[in-house]
Design an enzyme around this catalytic site. Structure first.
Site, PDB file in Angstrom:
ATOM      1  N   CYS A 244       0.804  -1.219   0.000  1.00 40.49           N
ATOM      2  CA  CYS A 244       0.000   0.000   0.000  1.00 40.49           C
ATOM      3  C   CYS A 244       0.843   1.277   0.000  1.00 40.49           C
ATOM      4  O   CYS A 244       1.518   1.572  -0.970  1.00 40.49           O
ATOM      5  CB  CYS A 244      -1.001  -0.043   1.147  1.00 40.49           C
ATOM      6  SG  CYS A 244      -2.374   1.107   0.915  1.00 40.49           S
ATOM      7  N   HIS A 245       0.828   2.063   1.074  1.00 40.04           N
ATOM      8  CA  HIS A 245       1.679   3.253   1.116  1.00 40.04           C
ATOM      9  C   HIS A 245       3.131   2.900   1.412  1.00 40.04           C
ATOM     10  O   HIS A 245       4.039   3.687   1.121  1.00 40.04           O
ATOM     11  CB  HIS A 245       1.191   4.246   2.181  1.00 40.04           C
ATOM     12  CG  HIS A 245      -0.016   5.018   1.771  1.00 40.04           C
ATOM     13  ND1 HIS A 245      -1.294   4.534   1.915  1.00 40.04           N
ATOM     14  CD2 HIS A 245      -0.138   6.241   1.195  1.00 40.04           C
ATOM     15  CE1 HIS A 245      -2.155   5.428   1.460  1.00 40.04           C
ATOM     16  NE2 HIS A 245      -1.487   6.476   1.013  1.00 40.04           N
TER      17      HIS A 245
ATOM     18  N   GLU B  52      -5.688   7.578  -3.736  1.00 45.53           N
ATOM     19  CA  GLU B  52      -5.450   8.656  -2.763  1.00 45.53           C
ATOM     20  C   GLU B  52      -6.493   9.772  -2.935  1.00 45.53           C
ATOM     21  O   GLU B  52      -7.011  10.318  -1.972  1.00 45.53           O
ATOM     22  CB  GLU B  52      -4.038   9.223  -2.947  1.00 45.53           C
ATOM     23  CG  GLU B  52      -3.521   9.984  -1.740  1.00 45.53           C
ATOM     24  CD  GLU B  52      -3.145   9.084  -0.574  1.00 45.53           C
ATOM     25  OE1 GLU B  52      -3.982   8.938   0.335  1.00 45.53           O
ATOM     26  OE2 GLU B  52      -2.037   8.526  -0.570  1.00 45.53           O
TER      27      GLU B  52
END
Length: 228
Positions: A133-134, A164
């Protein structure tokens, strides 16, 4: 001998200049842990050690059984993390390093010298380097001993610009993981056909997952790469 994996969590609990709490994202730890903990020895670390902040929004969002059970039964996993700097020089003791996502890593792991050193040491010791993910954003500026970028020329994925935007947090993050990794990899960023779809990129020993929906597949890819 069971393989050893170093899980890395954030110590950061505030979302940029937005007055919202953040941290690590529940399914992105719960699902890989669920797949791996019976087959591998997992050590959990964070920059500050101690309790790593869980993003409360991920508790509200993640109602699947694996996440719910993990939250209920595995508090010690994230409440007693070891300090990240204790693992410098110890890549030989592990088989893989895995960064758990959430917005937190964008603030305290991306430019963290200890984290960058660990990534370099694990990669150069022929270990598996992974994130979801991030968290793949922590790789965008990770350099190897020869000064080259770890992700240069490698297929990689992470939370996308559209995701986002749809989460309404484009302005809350210091930069967008997709943009940074697209540039650092030399245009090798890949993503699912639709936002929030499952996508895992495997480029040799580099394993990255796009979003919460990819957490299980990242865990499975790690298991396969470790031969368990």
């Amino acid at each position: 001998m069971a393989p050893k994996i170093l899980f890395v969590l954030t110590s950061h609990n505030k979302l940029g200049n937005v007055d919202k709490p953040t941290g690590w994202y529940l399914p992105e730890l719960a699902h890989p842990y669920h797949i791996l903990h019976n087959k591998a020895e997992i050590t959990v670390a964070s920059p500050k050690g101690g309790e790593s902040p869980l993003d409360p929004s991920s508790v509200e969002a993640a109602k699947d059984d694996v996440s719910v059970n993990f939250l209920k039964n595995n508090e010690s996993v994230w409440k007693n993390t070891q300090k990240l700097d204790q693992f410098v020089g110890r890549a030989k003791d592990f088989d893989a390093i895995f960064y758990v996502g959430g917005h937190g890593p964008m603030f305290d792991l991306v430019d963290n010298p200890t984290s960058q050193q660990l990534i370099r040491e694990f990669w150069e010791a022929d270990k598996i380097v992974s994130a979801v993910c991030h968290a793949p954003a922590v790789f965008y500026d990770a350099k190897l001993s020869d000064g080259s970028l770890l992700v240069a020329g490698k297929e990689v994925t992470a939370f996308t610009n559209v995701e986002e935007e749809q989460a309404g947090l484009t302005d809350a993050v210091p930069f967008l993981p997709e943009d940074a990794l697209q540039k650092a990899s030399g245009g090798k960023f890949v993503k699912a056909a639709e936002p929030w779809g499952e996508k895992v990129a495997i480029s040799g020993r580099l394993i990255t997952g796009q979003n919460p929906a990819s957490a299980t597949a990242v865990g499975e890819a790690l298991a396969k790469a470790l031969g368990i």
